[in-house]
Each structure stands twice: as C-alpha cells, then as structure tokens.
Scaffold this motif. Structure first.
Motif, PDB file in Angstrom:
ATOM      1  N   ASN A 131       0.823  -1.200   0.000  1.00 13.13           N
ATOM      2  CA  ASN A 131       0.000   0.000   0.000  1.00 13.13           C
ATOM      3  C   ASN A 131       0.859   1.253   0.000  1.00 13.13           C
ATOM      4  N   THR A 132       0.305   2.307  -0.562  1.00 15.90           N
ATOM      5  CA  THR A 132       0.961   3.605  -0.551  1.00 15.90           C
ATOM      6  C   THR A 132       1.061   4.092   0.884  1.00 15.90           C
ATOM      7  N   THR A 154      -0.023  10.696  -4.357  1.00 20.76           N
ATOM      8  CA  THR A 154      -1.027   9.966  -3.600  1.00 20.76           C
ATOM      9  C   THR A 154      -0.687   9.936  -2.115  1.00 20.76           C
ATOM     10  N   GLN A 157     -11.603   7.582  -4.610  1.00 16.86           N
ATOM     11  CA  GLN A 157     -11.222   8.001  -5.965  1.00 16.86           C
ATOM     12  C   GLN A 157     -12.067   7.268  -6.998  1.00 16.86           C
ATOM     13  N   LYS A 158     -12.257   5.975  -6.810  1.00 16.16           N
ATOM     14  CA  LYS A 158     -13.052   5.182  -7.747  1.00 16.16           C
ATOM     15  C   LYS A 158     -14.514   5.624  -7.729  1.00 16.16           C
ATOM     16  N   TYR A 167      -8.344   5.038  -2.429  1.00 16.29           N
ATOM     17  CA  TYR A 167      -8.653   4.496  -3.752  1.00 16.29           C
ATOM     18  C   TYR A 167     -10.151   4.224  -3.901  1.00 16.29           C
ATOM     19  N   LYS A 168     -10.802   3.858  -2.803  1.00 18.76           N
ATOM     20  CA  LYS A 168     -12.255   3.656  -2.831  1.00 18.76           C
ATOM     21  C   LYS A 168     -12.959   4.974  -3.139  1.00 18.76           C
TER      22      LYS A 168
END
Length: 100
Positions: free
Chosen positions: A30-31, A49, A67-68, A64-65
C-alpha cells in the motif's frame, strides 16, 4: 581471542537467506502517507497519492475507494504516477470536499 575465517565462495547460510526474505516481505504494497513538501496548500507544487493520504487523513484503500467512487478530484496529470496540483486540492477542500 579467536579468529573466524570466512570463505567468500561459500553459499549463504539458511539463516541469512531467511533473514533477507523476512526483510523483503515487510511491506504490504500500500501507498504510505507522506509529509507535505511545503507548509500549506497555498503554495504551488505537485502532490502525490501519499501526500493526499496525509491531507485527507485516510488509508490507502479508503483513498482508492473514494477516488473510484468519484469523491476525489481527478489527477491533474501523470508522469507516469498520478499527481495533483496543490491549488486543485486547496479548492477541493475549501468547497467542503474530502470530509471524512
């Protein structure tokens, strides 16, 4: 006082190989959150990010959730990693976006 002679041609011990594998597997992929490269969002610059994880106070999967789901602004560009201009994020936060 004893001496330890090391043979440079000898294969590494099993313990040394296991220690190296253990060190290599400590990251989960993970980032990571990063500190901002400047004191506030009123300066010019690019944010990655990891910086946005710090700004929004979320984990990488949550970022990411969002962003999506379209809850975050689209990146301003890629080189090849995505980046956002500080002004984009500042305007987004001022408009009430990114609230937990």
């Amino acid at each position: 006082m004893g001496f330890h002679i090391v043979n440079p041609d000898a294969p590494p011990s099993a313990k040394a190989v296991a220690d190296k594998d253990k060190q290599a597997k400590t990251r989960n992929g993970n980032t990571r959150p990063l500190p901002l490269p400047f004191p506030d969002l009123h300066q010019c610059g690019r944010l990655r990010t990891g910086h946005l994880l710090t700004v929004f106070g979320v984990s990488a999967p949550e970022f990411y959730k969002r962003q999506k789901g379209g809850l975050l602004p689209a990146p301003d560009g890629r080189d090849p990693r995505p980046y956002w201009e500080a002004s984009t994020i500042r305007k987004f936060k001022e408009s009430g976006g990114g609230a937990g």
